[in-house]
Scaffold this active site. Structure first.
Site, mmCIF file in Angstrom:
data_model
loop_
_atom_site.group_PDB
_atom_site.id
_atom_site.type_symbol
_atom_site.label_atom_id
_atom_site.label_comp_id
_atom_site.label_asym_id
_atom_site.label_seq_id
_atom_site.Cartn_x
_atom_site.Cartn_y
_atom_site.Cartn_z
ATOM 1 N N ASP A 95 1.265 2.348 -24.235
ATOM 2 C CA ASP A 95 2.338 1.444 -24.626
ATOM 3 C C ASP A 95 1.778 0.233 -25.363
ATOM 4 O OD1 ASP A 95 1.314 0.890 -21.840
ATOM 5 O OD2 ASP A 95 2.485 -0.936 -22.126
ATOM 6 N N ASN A 105 -5.319 -0.458 -14.433
ATOM 7 C CA ASN A 105 -6.467 -1.363 -14.568
ATOM 8 C C ASN A 105 -7.808 -0.678 -14.371
ATOM 9 O OD1 ASN A 105 -4.316 -3.092 -14.667
ATOM 10 N ND2 ASN A 105 -4.948 -4.348 -12.944
ATOM 11 N N HIS A 160 5.451 1.091 -19.301
ATOM 12 C CA HIS A 160 3.989 1.105 -19.197
ATOM 13 C C HIS A 160 3.454 2.533 -19.037
ATOM 14 C CE1 HIS A 160 0.580 -1.478 -19.145
ATOM 15 N NE2 HIS A 160 0.354 -1.521 -17.846
ATOM 16 N N ASN A 210 -4.364 -3.924 -20.000
ATOM 17 C CA ASN A 210 -5.384 -3.731 -18.968
ATOM 18 C C ASN A 210 -5.977 -2.328 -18.940
ATOM 19 O OD1 ASN A 210 -5.323 -6.393 -18.066
ATOM 20 N ND2 ASN A 210 -3.595 -5.979 -16.713
#
Length: 189
Positions: free
Chosen positions: A91, A66, A19, A112
């Site tokens: 990613d 987020n 991520h 997100n």
């Protein structure tokens, strides 16, 4: 002037997560193109440098994924830039590992960090989607995305990030097609 954003989660425990490949890309771009050290700004880390003749502001939001859009919005407002001046590296689950695709606009596709950016700046920004592959079943997605790269992936990952940085001048010039084709050629050879 352009704002380039690497998405990731802050902190050493996340550093090698799939991520965080956007953070990794930003770090390699900064290193290859001799950007000065980052300064804490806009709820993140900002480096101000040049790629070719283009001034590039390289931002790694210090918010968690987020909330990345808040950091990006603050930088855009300060420099009076538009979403069209933004390039984000992140990613992509639905792209094969070590593959790269360039895209402008569109939805969040479940990401997100991209969702947060769309909420704060709209969707008209360039995306450099770096493939991490899908683990096969939706129940394994979180562990895959938030898992570290395997030892066997480290050399191909370093090659990929180095190639992205080496071909970044095409992105700075706005030539997405040339970036994509030269990146593919560099990775073949």
């Amino acid at each position: 002037m352009q704002l380039w954003v690497g998405l990731g989660n802050p902190g050493p425990k996340y550093a090698m997560h799939r991520h965080n490949v956007g953070f990794m890309a930003a770090d390699v771009i900064a290193e290859i193109h001799d950007f000065p050290p980052p300064v804490k700004k806009f709820q993140g880390w900002l480096q101000d440098g040049r790629i070719g003749s283009t001034r590039i502001l390289l931002l790694k939001p210090g918010t968690f994924m987020n909330e990345s859009g808040r950091s990006v919005r603050a930088a855009l407002d300060f420099y009076k830039l538009a979403a069209t001046d933004v390039t984000v590296f992140y990613d992509e689950l639905d792209l094969a590992p070590m593959k790269v695709k360039v895209k402008r606009g569109g939805g969040a596709a479940g990401h997100n960090g991209i969702r947060s950016m769309i909420q704060h700046i709209g969707d008209d920004f360039r995306r450099i989607r770096i493939g991490i592959g899908h683990p096969g079943h939706k129940d394994r997605v979180t562990g895959h995305v938030l898992g570290n790269y395997h030892k066997s992936e480290m050399e191909p990952l370093a090659d990929l990030l180095g190639a992205i940085a080496a071909e970044a001048e095409w992105l700075a010039k706005g030539d997405d097609v040339r970036f994509q084709s030269d990146l593919a050629l560099r990775l073949q050879g």
